[in-house]
Design an enzyme around this catalytic site. Structure first.
Site, short mmCIF file in Angstrom:
data_model
loop_
_atom_site.label_atom_id
_atom_site.label_comp_id
_atom_site.label_asym_id
_atom_site.label_seq_id
_atom_site.Cartn_x
_atom_site.Cartn_y
_atom_site.Cartn_z
N GLU B 263 0.84 -1.21 0.00
CA GLU B 263 0.00 0.00 0.00
C GLU B 263 0.87 1.26 0.00
OE1 GLU B 263 -2.94 -0.48 -0.75
OE2 GLU B 263 -3.25 -2.57 -0.15
N HIS B 266 1.43 2.24 -3.52
CA HIS B 266 0.30 3.03 -4.02
C HIS B 266 0.34 4.45 -3.45
CE1 HIS B 266 -1.88 -0.11 -6.10
NE2 HIS B 266 -2.03 -0.86 -5.02
N GLU B 292 -0.81 -0.43 -9.81
CA GLU B 292 -0.43 -1.73 -9.25
C GLU B 292 1.07 -1.98 -9.46
OE1 GLU B 292 -2.55 -3.24 -7.45
OE2 GLU B 292 -1.66 -5.21 -7.11
#
Lengths: 499, 499
Positions: B263, B266, B292
């Site tokens: 995460e 991201h 991604e």
């Protein structure tokens, strides 16, 4: 084919949903948001506010209101239409450029005030405040021309619909008649009291646990609400998702405890608004004064009641008690601690006896400012005069703890302060009714059983939403219009043992 | 007088601000919100979505786009106009009643799926899914008619602009050519490995502290972001306020650690989008596949790199180490743990070698469903066939761990799955470029110095926003169009020691 009223209802339901998102993002801004995100968040919230304003003031809304006036409506529908009209008129009254100028001036003044207060910089602050006051006078002109009534009345109506300067003058004159003497007698009476201070540290975890326990006991529904931490405690969120906050000091448990109880009063009101009317204006809380009456009923009437202190004493011992703490946390000592009266400079730290002085002082000054009888430069001298006359304290040269202590005026929230004392009056009046109507109330409280109390409030106040206007709401709940004499009786009984 | 382009820019800035509020309220719904508030929150968010749709599809937007096409625009402005058109066309393509029908069918299917999956109820689920597929076929018809191209392409374009079924067929055929053999060889090679399992409990607090430390080291900016807990980890919030989440199990630290690193990939992408373009469509992240690729670059390429495991090993010992743990937490053993390949039924638990099988399987089935070559009833049999052929595992009768395991299809997100494997390809390709271009990269990683790596990504990917289309972005960053051979080389090197 929908009636105009039904179309209004759908538009206000839309606005209710947007208000939900707005409130959650505001809560997040004060509790969770990292500081570097502030600008983006503020811009996003301003965009939403603009959009809400657009949807409320769109041309069709005025048409619907005009048409709905001719439709046959049931009492709830009439109450909705009355509140819709009020919201719409308030929103439509101001020209866009005035709203924008106020928003800018308010943001600038509030932002600079945070630093100016710290450095006692009246000169810098008063320059910004002058612009805020100038624009608020313009606002009051426009609003009073649109709705009729006085200029200050038109601002008061934003917070306490139905209240007027004339009525407040009378209420506050009455309080001013008996409060100085009452206050003097309380201070003399307490002068020989000895009172033990509980000794910290009071661990944050234990304070939080106790706060949650008390909230539960008072009926706060954690399935539709939370308790978190913020610099300035508040009750936010939406009726369906109430977010209250507190702050903890490990040197003192009472600030957070009483603060949590206060916000729980606000929170229970919101959580128990009539579920079937949510999204309708008649399903909203009645006014700021009525809202404050619920928090003050919890914090002042209930939580400083001897029976409540008797109930909470063992819980405090359990949370914080150690060797030699038991006397300081005994009910009698707690009673002395929590009813100590001491004139001070700071409103938010004031006890319930001296609190009205702080409000009347601000009320008199803000009325003068809005009506154009006073100028910003006159404030410090007047502030000092009134503080000396009423509380025997000087604020000469001390702007920080004088006229610069509050945030309210920095963004132009004139007309808000009176709702604190209206809340105290309503709370005293409601609690007296509770005592008359609930048999064995004191024993219930002593047992930590608040069900009868909250059921009564739920029926009389919470479930009423904005169906009735404030006077009628109080009359139906207590048999009497708002009357400061209930506050006098409460203070005399609690602080002078007059029964 | 504003140009049409400038008016478009202002409208998209407004939408960006609403998206900020929407994202924060979604984050709150998954992390903070008490469960009883769900209905009100969902209604409020639906109202906002409707309003965003209305503002994007208002008649003036189409006019502005038509006019802006004739205006003289700089390259950034052209990229903005291209993305604005794409968003507008996607929004305007569907008739309102189809959007509403999809929203209802998706909500019903997803809601029921949560329970149906638990009870392995394919019969119940397939009834709902049939309606979702029917409506998605209708969507694909309408979208492909509006934009040209194939039906499945028109859905793919929602997630991975520029990608087509023809290109995916070729990419996946290539992977399907070498992956089975590669996978087989890895499993044989690992069959003689012995690998020690670290023994818990791994206290949540220590996991959280380690997660925060790793996020900081990787450059996550906590002044504009947070780490919290949710049932399903995600990266949400807004570029100016990134909210990533994880979940903790005290039996296993690796799930949360690798999840947090994923995460963070991201999150760093979002936090480093071009600050001057925020609010402009060209300032948004390029695509789901590129997004991604950033999380997989962090989680797979970087965090399973021997140098990274060497850096983190003493930190793991520090966080969780106790008597006798040191061997299990030694770099060599961590390397074995984190690169263990084991065919399994569940996509989200799969290692990077078998993961593409899970994606290709879903891709083949969803293409068939959308193009009308397959029906919902055919899914379980096909699923089982492919799982047996590729991973030697049966899902016969086991719908729960077969075709009912994912949420994606329940609300009609067909076209999303391929972006996982596209992300893995891009990540391998980008990391290979990083290795070529950054001297001493391995030593930097071993020292926990990720500055050169993140600066490179920032320049090549993050600060590019959506200025370029995906192929061109990859070409400028790596010198090559997206090519699955980079994934093969990465897997062969890491898992078969082929250099």
């Amino acid at each position: 084919m929908s009636t105009a009223y039904q179309q209004l209802l759908e538009r206000f339901r839309e606005l209710h949903r947007f208000a939900h998102l707005e409130a959650i993002c505001h809560w997040d801004q004060s509790t969770m948001m990292p500081s570097g995100s502030n600008e983006a968040r503020s811009e996003a919230l301003a965009e939403l506010a603009l959009m809400q304003h657009r949807r409320l003031t769109a041309p069709e809304v005025g048409d619907w209101i005009a048409q709905a006036d001719g439709e046959v409506l049931a009492p709830l529908e009439q109450a909705n239409l009355r509140e819709m009209k009020r919201h719409w008129q308030q929103a439509i009254a101001l020209p866009d450029d005035l709203v924008e100028a106020q928003s800018l001036a308010g943001a600038r003044c509030e932002h600079a005030w945070r630093e100016q207060r710290r450095s006692n910089d009246w000169r810098g602050f008063s320059g910004n405040l002058r612009e805020v006051v100038r624009l608020c006078r313009e606002e009051a002109d426009v609003r009073s021309a649109a709705r009729g009534g006085g200029r200050y009345d038109s601002l008061l109506d934003l917070y306490e619909p139905g209240m007027t300067r004339a009525r407040l003058d009378a209420l506050f004159a009455e309080i001013g008649g008996w409060l100085p003497d009452l206050c003097q007698r309380v201070i003399e009476r307490q002068s020989s009291d000895t009172c033990l201070s509980p000794v910290g540290p009071f661990p944050t975890d234990a304070q939080r646990k106790l706060g949650l326990e008390v909230m539960s006991a008072l009926g706060f529904d954690f399935d539709r609400g939370r308790l978190d931490v913020s610099v300035h405690p508040f009750c936010g969120g939406a009726p369906e998702d109430v977010r209250i906050t507190t702050r903890y000091s490990e040197d003192d448990f009472s600030g957070s405890l009483m603060g949590v109880i206060h916000e729980t009063g606000h929170g229970c009101y919101e959580q128990n608004l009539p579920p079937g009317w949510l999204g309708q204006p008649a399903g909203e809380a009645r006014s700021m004064g009525v809202h404050e009456s619920q928090s003050l009923l919890f914090e002042m009437q209930l939580a400083r009641h001897p029976a409540f202190l008797h109930w909470i004493a063992p819980r405090l011992l359990d949370a914080f008690g150690h060797e030699g703490q038991s006397q300081a946390l005994a009910p009698d000592n707690l009673q002395k601690l929590f009813t100590r009266v001491q004139p001070g400079l700071i409103r938010v730290d004031a006890d319930e006896v001296t609190y009205p002085f702080h409000i009347i002082l601000r009320y008199e000054i803000e009325c003068g400012l809005i009506e154009g009888e006073l100028e910003v430069e006159d404030i410090p001298e007047l502030w000092n005069e009134k503080m000396e006359a009423w509380l025997g304290l000087s604020t000469r040269g001390n702007y920080r703890d004088g006229c610069m202590q509050d945030i309210h005026w920095t963004d132009g929230s004139f007309g808000y302060f009176p709702t604190y004392t209206l809340g105290a009056i309503y709370a005293a009046q409601l609690f007296a009714a509770l005592e008359r109507e609930i048999e064995g109330l004191e024993q219930h409280i002593r047992d930590g059983n608040f069900v009868a109390l909250t059921c009564w409030l739920r029926e009389k106040i919470w479930l009423q939403g904005s169906l009735l206007e404030t006077d009628e709401l109080l009359r139906q709940a207590t048999g009497d219009s708002p009357d400061p004499d209930w506050l006098r009786r409460h203070l005399e009984r609690r602080y002078l043992a007059v029964d």
